[in-house]
Design a protein around this motif. Structure first.
Motif, PDB file in Angstrom:
ATOM      1  N   ALA A  35       0.843  -1.191   0.000  1.00  0.00           N
ATOM      2  CA  ALA A  35       0.000   0.000   0.000  1.00  0.00           C
ATOM      3  C   ALA A  35       0.879   1.242   0.000  1.00  0.00           C
ATOM      4  CB  ALA A  35      -0.921   0.010   1.224  1.00  0.00           C
ATOM      5  N   TRP A  36       0.338   2.308  -0.543  1.00  0.00           N
ATOM      6  CA  TRP A  36       0.992   3.614  -0.536  1.00  0.00           C
ATOM      7  C   TRP A  36       0.355   4.467   0.560  1.00  0.00           C
ATOM      8  CZ3 TRP A  36       5.002   6.235  -2.626  1.00  0.00           C
ATOM      9  CH2 TRP A  36       4.977   7.628  -2.530  1.00  0.00           C
ATOM     10  N   LEU A  37       1.202   5.177   1.322  1.00  0.00           N
ATOM     11  CA  LEU A  37       0.702   6.022   2.386  1.00  0.00           C
ATOM     12  C   LEU A  37       1.488   7.328   2.401  1.00  0.00           C
ATOM     13  CD1 LEU A  37      -1.294   6.086   4.826  1.00  0.00           C
ATOM     14  CD2 LEU A  37       0.607   5.265   6.226  1.00  0.00           C
ATOM     15  N   SER A  38       0.768   8.434   2.313  1.00  0.00           N
ATOM     16  CA  SER A  38       1.418   9.745   2.374  1.00  0.00           C
ATOM     17  C   SER A  38       0.405  10.764   2.872  1.00  0.00           C
ATOM     18  CB  SER A  38       1.961  10.153   0.996  1.00  0.00           C
ATOM     19  OG  SER A  38       0.900  10.360   0.086  1.00  0.00           O
ATOM     20  N   GLY A  39       0.819  12.011   2.946  1.00  0.00           N
ATOM     21  CA  GLY A  39      -0.096  13.067   3.335  1.00  0.00           C
ATOM     22  C   GLY A  39      -1.188  13.267   2.302  1.00  0.00           C
ATOM     23  N   ARG A  40      -2.210  13.989   2.695  1.00  0.00           N
ATOM     24  CA  ARG A  40      -3.357  14.210   1.822  1.00  0.00           C
ATOM     25  C   ARG A  40      -3.187  15.546   1.096  1.00  0.00           C
ATOM     26  NH1 ARG A  40      -9.761  14.161   3.526  1.00  0.00           N
ATOM     27  NH2 ARG A  40     -10.536  13.439   1.519  1.00  0.00           N
ATOM     28  N   SER A  41      -2.609  15.480  -0.098  1.00  0.00           N
ATOM     29  CA  SER A  41      -2.310  16.698  -0.848  1.00  0.00           C
ATOM     30  C   SER A  41      -3.548  17.315  -1.478  1.00  0.00           C
ATOM     31  CB  SER A  41      -1.274  16.400  -1.937  1.00  0.00           C
ATOM     32  OG  SER A  41      -0.058  15.980  -1.364  1.00  0.00           O
ATOM     33  N   ASN A  91       0.203  19.614   3.542  1.00  0.00           N
ATOM     34  CA  ASN A  91       1.052  18.590   4.144  1.00  0.00           C
ATOM     35  C   ASN A  91       1.790  19.121   5.368  1.00  0.00           C
ATOM     36  OD1 ASN A  91       1.360  15.834   2.485  1.00  0.00           O
ATOM     37  ND2 ASN A  91       0.881  17.471   1.052  1.00  0.00           N
ATOM     38  N   ALA A  92       2.193  20.380   5.331  1.00  0.00           N
ATOM     39  CA  ALA A  92       2.879  20.961   6.487  1.00  0.00           C
ATOM     40  C   ALA A  92       1.966  20.987   7.706  1.00  0.00           C
ATOM     41  CB  ALA A  92       3.370  22.370   6.149  1.00  0.00           C
ATOM     42  N   ARG A  93       0.726  21.379   7.524  1.00  0.00           N
ATOM     43  CA  ARG A  93      -0.157  21.449   8.690  1.00  0.00           C
ATOM     44  C   ARG A  93      -0.601  20.056   9.140  1.00  0.00           C
ATOM     45  NH1 ARG A  93      -4.575  24.840   5.272  1.00  0.00           N
ATOM     46  NH2 ARG A  93      -5.838  23.139   4.437  1.00  0.00           N
ATOM     47  N   LEU A 124       3.564  -4.602   3.187  1.00  0.00           N
ATOM     48  CA  LEU A 124       4.602  -3.648   2.801  1.00  0.00           C
ATOM     49  C   LEU A 124       3.931  -2.298   2.585  1.00  0.00           C
ATOM     50  CD1 LEU A 124       7.568  -3.086   1.950  1.00  0.00           C
ATOM     51  CD2 LEU A 124       6.859  -3.624  -0.400  1.00  0.00           C
ATOM     52  N   VAL A 125       4.352  -1.293   3.337  1.00  0.00           N
ATOM     53  CA  VAL A 125       3.799   0.044   3.202  1.00  0.00           C
ATOM     54  C   VAL A 125       4.883   0.956   2.639  1.00  0.00           C
ATOM     55  CG1 VAL A 125       2.674   1.983   4.342  1.00  0.00           C
ATOM     56  CG2 VAL A 125       2.247  -0.350   5.148  1.00  0.00           C
ATOM     57  N   VAL A 126       4.611   1.532   1.476  1.00  0.00           N
ATOM     58  CA  VAL A 126       5.519   2.496   0.862  1.00  0.00           C
ATOM     59  C   VAL A 126       5.048   3.885   1.271  1.00  0.00           C
ATOM     60  CG1 VAL A 126       6.556   3.319  -1.281  1.00  0.00           C
ATOM     61  CG2 VAL A 126       5.884   0.909  -1.064  1.00  0.00           C
ATOM     62  N   CYS A 127       5.869   4.575   2.036  1.00  0.00           N
ATOM     63  CA  CYS A 127       5.485   5.864   2.612  1.00  0.00           C
ATOM     64  C   CYS A 127       6.217   6.995   1.899  1.00  0.00           C
ATOM     65  CB  CYS A 127       5.839   5.912   4.098  1.00  0.00           C
ATOM     66  SG  CYS A 127       4.919   4.771   5.130  1.00  0.00           S
ATOM     67  N   GLY A 128       5.466   7.992   1.479  1.00  0.00           N
ATOM     68  CA  GLY A 128       6.056   9.189   0.927  1.00  0.00           C
ATOM     69  C   GLY A 128       6.013  10.311   1.944  1.00  0.00           C
ATOM     70  N   SER A 129       7.135  10.978   2.144  1.00  0.00           N
ATOM     71  CA  SER A 129       7.219  12.172   2.984  1.00  0.00           C
ATOM     72  C   SER A 129       6.660  11.916   4.384  1.00  0.00           C
ATOM     73  CB  SER A 129       6.508  13.336   2.290  1.00  0.00           C
ATOM     74  OG  SER A 129       6.800  14.561   2.917  1.00  0.00           O
ATOM     75  N   LEU A 130       5.529  12.570   4.742  1.00  0.00           N
ATOM     76  CA  LEU A 130       5.008  12.416   6.106  1.00  0.00           C
ATOM     77  C   LEU A 130       4.248  11.108   6.307  1.00  0.00           C
ATOM     78  CD1 LEU A 130       1.668  13.012   6.440  1.00  0.00           C
ATOM     79  CD2 LEU A 130       2.414  15.308   5.891  1.00  0.00           C
ATOM     80  N   GLY A 131       4.212  10.255   5.285  1.00  0.00           N
ATOM     81  CA  GLY A 131       3.536   8.967   5.433  1.00  0.00           C
ATOM     82  C   GLY A 131       4.094   8.129   6.570  1.00  0.00           C
ATOM     83  N   LEU A 132       5.412   8.237   6.835  1.00  0.00           N
ATOM     84  CA  LEU A 132       6.000   7.473   7.930  1.00  0.00           C
ATOM     85  C   LEU A 132       5.461   7.959   9.276  1.00  0.00           C
ATOM     86  CD1 LEU A 132       7.968   5.356   8.971  1.00  0.00           C
ATOM     87  CD2 LEU A 132       9.801   7.068   8.802  1.00  0.00           C
ATOM     88  N   GLU A 133       5.299   9.263   9.437  1.00  0.00           N
ATOM     89  CA  GLU A 133       4.721   9.802  10.672  1.00  0.00           C
ATOM     90  C   GLU A 133       3.262   9.375  10.804  1.00  0.00           C
ATOM     91  OE1 GLU A 133       4.822  11.716  14.273  1.00  0.00           O
ATOM     92  OE2 GLU A 133       6.525  11.572  12.904  1.00  0.00           O
TER      93      GLU A 133
END
Length: 215
Positions: A35-41, A91-93, A124-133
């Motif tokens: 899966a892909w996980l990142s902030g909500r742009s 994404n910053a907020r 397996l989680v592929v995290c972009g940018s703040l996805g790890l947080e």
């Protein structure tokens, strides 16, 4: 306006970004999932970009079933680039809210629960940018129901301390000052890319290596 007031507003806006239009998804049960996980742009679209889909394809070649959406957020329509300035602010907020607003962190676990509940063996989680947080905020508690073996590929992570025992494979671009400032943990590969450029053979190899390596 005081610093405390500004912080409270940013926390509330970030929480609204993550909560609005989202909810537990209905997922089919599978043995191995990527899966892909990142902030909500984008507030309305969750389709993955071609580059994000290509990374899931790399895992699919090793038997992982791709979840082809910006889980766990709800949205419609095909992918299109989000305006960069607006996406950056959103994404910053969101990151600010995840780090400083307990109510935001509390809402993440229920959103991610279907991902763990419907994956039987390996996730397996592929995290972009703040996805790890985001993932760190939503990990099941040790006493929760049994969960699949979890591995994370984090691309240009911006995150605080990684939870102990989390299996994280990090790519941090040589031209990515955002991740260099926002993540100080161990790095496996340093491709020649900036914060928005994690694509191509070097990154796909990292994903494939994460699939092939013993779990």
């Amino acid at each position: 306006m005081s610093v405390a007031t500004v912080a409270a507003r940013w926390g509330a806006r970030g929480r609204d970004d993550l909560a609005g239009g989202s909810g537990p998804a209905v997922l089919a049960a599978v043995d191995d999932r990527v899966a892909w996980l990142s902030g909500r742009s984008s507030p309305t679209r969750t389709a993955l970009s071609p580059a994000e889909d290509a990374l899931l394809d790399a895992a699919a070649r090793h038997g992982f079933v791709p979840l082809r959406s910006g889980f766990p957020f709800a949205g419609t329509g095909p992918w299109e680039p989000a305006p960069l300035a607006r996406a950056s602010v959103r994404n910053a907020r969101q990151y600010f809210a995840l780090r400083h607003d307990p109510a935001t962190r509390a809402l993440v676990a229920p959103l991610l629960r279907p991902l763990f509940a419907t994956t039987r063996s390996r996730l397996l989680v592929v995290c972009g940018s703040l996805g790890l947080e985001l993932l760190a905020a939503g990990l099941p508690e040790p006493g929760d129901a049994p969960r699949p073996r979890l591995r994370v590929v984090a691309l240009g992570p911006v995150a605080g301390r990684v939870p102990a025992g989390l299996d994280v494979w990090v790519a941090q671009g040589r031209l990515d000052p955002i991740s260099a400032l926002g993540y100080r943990g161990e790095v496996r590969v340093r491709p020649w890319c900036g914060h928005l450029g994690y694509r191509g053979p070097a990154v796909e190899r990292l994903v494939e290596d994460a699939c092939r390596s013993p779990w």
